[in-house]
Each structure stands twice: as structure tokens, then as C-alpha cells.
Design an enzyme around this catalytic site. Structure first.
Site, PDB file in Angstrom:
ATOM      1  N   GLU A  95      -3.263 -18.446  25.116  1.00 10.82           N
ATOM      2  CA  GLU A  95      -2.957 -19.647  24.337  1.00 10.82           C
ATOM      3  C   GLU A  95      -3.067 -19.341  22.843  1.00 10.82           C
ATOM      4  OE1 GLU A  95      -1.568 -22.193  23.939  1.00 10.82           O
ATOM      5  OE2 GLU A  95      -2.707 -24.048  24.036  1.00 10.82           O
ATOM      6  N   ASP A  99      -8.504 -26.133  20.340  1.00  7.78           N
ATOM      7  CA  ASP A  99      -8.942 -27.110  19.341  1.00  7.78           C
ATOM      8  C   ASP A  99      -9.893 -28.108  20.008  1.00  7.78           C
ATOM      9  OD1 ASP A  99      -9.120 -28.867  17.206  1.00  7.78           O
ATOM     10  OD2 ASP A  99      -6.999 -29.321  17.087  1.00  7.78           O
ATOM     11  N   THR A 103      -6.387 -29.406  26.289  1.00 11.22           N
ATOM     12  CA  THR A 103      -5.282 -28.660  26.900  1.00 11.22           C
ATOM     13  C   THR A 103      -5.798 -27.597  27.863  1.00 11.22           C
ATOM     14  OG1 THR A 103      -4.034 -28.947  24.861  1.00 11.22           O
ATOM     15  CG2 THR A 103      -3.221 -27.289  26.408  1.00 11.22           C
ATOM     16  N   LEU A 104      -6.667 -26.738  27.368  1.00  7.50           N
ATOM     17  CA  LEU A 104      -7.119 -25.635  28.221  1.00  7.50           C
ATOM     18  C   LEU A 104      -7.987 -26.133  29.367  1.00  7.50           C
ATOM     19  CD1 LEU A 104      -7.630 -22.711  25.725  1.00  7.50           C
ATOM     20  CD2 LEU A 104      -6.173 -22.724  27.753  1.00  7.50           C
ATOM     21  N   LYS A 127     -10.618 -23.134  17.038  1.00  5.83           N
ATOM     22  CA  LYS A 127     -10.965 -24.107  15.989  1.00  5.83           C
ATOM     23  C   LYS A 127     -12.072 -24.973  16.576  1.00  5.83           C
ATOM     24  CE  LYS A 127      -7.268 -26.359  14.153  1.00  5.83           C
ATOM     25  NZ  LYS A 127      -6.370 -27.538  13.981  1.00  5.83           N
ATOM     26  N   ASP A 155       3.359 -24.504  15.177  1.00 11.89           N
ATOM     27  CA  ASP A 155       4.375 -25.303  14.480  1.00 11.89           C
ATOM     28  C   ASP A 155       3.823 -26.569  13.864  1.00 11.89           C
ATOM     29  OD1 ASP A 155       3.875 -26.547  17.068  1.00 11.89           O
ATOM     30  OD2 ASP A 155       5.512 -27.894  16.516  1.00 11.89           O
ATOM     31  N   ARG A 161       7.449 -21.938  13.289  1.00 12.35           N
ATOM     32  CA  ARG A 161       7.021 -21.016  14.358  1.00 12.35           C
ATOM     33  C   ARG A 161       7.394 -19.578  14.031  1.00 12.35           C
ATOM     34  NH1 ARG A 161       5.399 -24.018  18.793  1.00 12.35           N
ATOM     35  NH2 ARG A 161       6.531 -25.929  19.227  1.00 12.35           N
TER      36      ARG A 161
HETATM   37  P1  XMP Z   1      -6.406 -28.997  22.167  1.00 12.12           P
HETATM   38  O1  XMP Z   1      -6.831 -30.030  21.154  1.00 12.12           O
HETATM   39  O2  XMP Z   1      -5.901 -29.607  23.440  1.00 12.12           O
HETATM   40  O3  XMP Z   1      -5.191 -28.364  21.416  1.00 12.12           O
HETATM   41  O4  XMP Z   1      -7.443 -27.917  22.364  1.00 12.12           O
HETATM   42  C1  XMP Z   1      -4.630 -27.213  21.750  1.00 12.12           C
HETATM   43  C2  XMP Z   1      -3.151 -27.294  21.499  1.00 12.12           C
HETATM   44  O5  XMP Z   1      -2.844 -28.006  20.307  1.00 12.12           O
HETATM   45  C3  XMP Z   1      -2.087 -27.246  19.442  1.00 12.12           C
HETATM   46  N1  XMP Z   1      -2.800 -27.097  18.167  1.00 12.12           N
HETATM   47  C4  XMP Z   1      -2.239 -26.715  17.038  1.00 12.12           C
HETATM   48  N2  XMP Z   1      -0.963 -26.362  16.789  1.00 12.12           N
HETATM   49  N3  XMP Z   1      -1.561 -25.934  14.557  1.00 12.12           N
HETATM   50  C5  XMP Z   1      -0.640 -25.968  15.537  1.00 12.12           C
HETATM   51  O6  XMP Z   1       0.497 -25.638  15.293  1.00 12.12           O
HETATM   52  C6  XMP Z   1      -2.859 -26.274  14.730  1.00 12.12           C
HETATM   53  O7  XMP Z   1      -3.676 -26.217  13.806  1.00 12.12           O
HETATM   54  C7  XMP Z   1      -3.209 -26.686  16.055  1.00 12.12           C
HETATM   55  N4  XMP Z   1      -4.390 -27.084  16.604  1.00 12.12           N
HETATM   56  C8  XMP Z   1      -4.081 -27.317  17.901  1.00 12.12           C
HETATM   57  C9  XMP Z   1      -1.886 -25.913  20.077  1.00 12.12           C
HETATM   58  O8  XMP Z   1      -0.533 -25.748  20.341  1.00 12.12           O
HETATM   59  C10 XMP Z   1      -2.651 -25.910  21.348  1.00 12.12           C
HETATM   60  O9  XMP Z   1      -1.805 -25.657  22.439  1.00 12.12           O
HETATM   61 MG    MG Z   2      -0.121 -24.533  22.303  1.00  9.30          MG
END
Ligand code: XMP
Ligand code: MG
Length: 172
Positions: A95, A99, A103-104, A127, A155, A161
Site C-alpha cells: 500500500e 493513515d 483501509t488496511l 502517517k 494523488d 500521481r
Molecule cells: P486510511 O485513512 O484508510 O487511508 O489509512 C489510507 C488510504 O488513503 C489514502 N491517503 C492518501 N492519499 N495523500 C494521498 O494521496 C495522502 O496524504 C494520503 N493519506 C491517505 C491512501 O491512498 C491510502 O490508500
Molecule cells: Mg491507496
């Protein structure tokens, strides 16, 4: 929105990708590995890292998105199913960025339901500031502060991208 500070240039990114691949090569040796990339953000990272892996590798992707503008919505849609069978295989989820963890967390549960032989997670960026779900991650490239990053596959509304570096997104 415009491109702000560059956090990681293409040289740093390649060095980190090689370091991650080195660890993965050490851990799996000759075991066949099923890489599952999460689209779209991981497409460049997957393309780069697989070229440094030495074991037999299968590559598959899941399409999903949880971001609306620059905020994690917590609502994740999964658009397509895996083509490769997961049962009994050594699986590595790849991935772009971890964040909130929603998602994960969801993808991990879905893949565990399919009874892989083993499951690990590799993220290019972590993050940690806004984490809401604890996710066990095995390989982390960079830890990033609470900024919205773009480039190298990531993106803002589908743009940026293609940047070969990772930069902070800034309001104009
Ligand atoms: P979560 O919050 O589910 O997020 O852990 C993970 C997904 O969110 C996208 N993501 C970002 N995409 N810049 C981006 O372009 C960012 O700073 C960012 N933070 C989270 C990422 O695609 C990931 O799949
Ligand atoms: Mg992603």
C-alpha cells in the site's frame, strides 16, 4: 491546490524501496509470494518493488478508495475482486500510505477470511498522527507528518500521481 515542499526525491524513494525489498527477500527467501497492491495509489510502488524481489512473485490488485478530497472518510468501497487465489499462499499487501488505518484494517480482514498461508503488510509511508485503527505493519518505508502528500502514485483528486517525487500538497 499546489505542490509544496518535496519530502522525498526519486533517489531517496528508490533507496528506500530497495531497502524494503532487501528485507522482504531475506524474510521469504525462495518462497513464492503473492503481492496484493491496493489501487490506485500503490501502482508505482508495486511496479518498482517487484523488480527488486528475487523470489517467484505473483501480482494482483484490489481497487478501493476511502478519500474524498483530502480527508479520510472512513467509507471504503472495494471495486474489484482478486484474480489470484489467496488460500494457502504467502501474501504481502502493498500500500502507498497508512493513515487512519480504516483501509488496511478492512482489506486485511477480507484477505484473512480467504485463509492465506501467511499475511504481511508493506507500506511506503506511515502517517501515524490520525490513526483510528491499529494495523500490524511489517515493512514501512517512510514515516510522514500529518500533511497531505502527492506524487509517486498518490494523488489529489486523481492528479499528481505521475510526479517522480513525493511532495506536500499546499493551498494556493
Ligand atoms: P486510511 O485513512 O484508510 O487511508 O489509512 C489510507 C488510504 O488513503 C489514502 N491517503 C492518501 N492519499 N495523500 C494521498 O494521496 C495522502 O496524504 C494520503 N493519506 C491517505 C491512501 O491512498 C491510502 O490508500
Ligand atoms: Mg491507496
Amino acid at each position: 491546490m499546489i505542490i509544496g515542499n518535496v519530502l522525498f526525491d526519486s533517489h531517496e524513494i528508490q533507496k528506500t524501496v530497495r531497502t524494503l525489498a532487501f528485507k522482504i527477500n531475506e524474510d521469504y527467501k525462495e518462497r513464492e509470494l503473492l503481492i496484493i497492491g491496493l489501487l490506485k495509489g500503490s501502482f508505482i510502488f508495486v511496479a518498482d518493488i517487484v523488480r527488486y524481489l528475487k523470489m517467484p512473485v505473483l501480482v494482483d490488485f484490489i481497487t478501493l478508495s476511502s478519500y474524498i478530497e483530502t480527508a479520510s472518510s472512513g467509507e471504503i468501497s472495494i471495486h474489484c475482486n482478486l484474480k489470484e487465489s489467496v488460500r494457502g499462499r504467502d501474501v504481502l499487501i502493498v500500500e502507498d500510505i497508512l493513515d487512519s488505518g480504516f483501509t488496511l484494517d478492512i482489506v486485511r480482514e477480507k484477505i484473512l477470511d480467504k485463509s492465506p498461508g501467511s499475511l504481511k503488510i508493506c507500506v511506503l509511508m506511515d502517517k501515524p498522527v490520525k490513526r483510528k485503527r491499529a494495523v500490524p505493519v511489517d515493512y514501512v518505508g517512510f514515516t510522514v507528518p500529518d500533511v497531505f502528500v502527492v506524487g509517486y502514485g498518490t494523488d489529489y483528486n486523481e492528479k499528481f500521481r505521475n510526479l517522480p517525487y513525493i511532495a506536500e500538497l499546499r493551498a494556493e
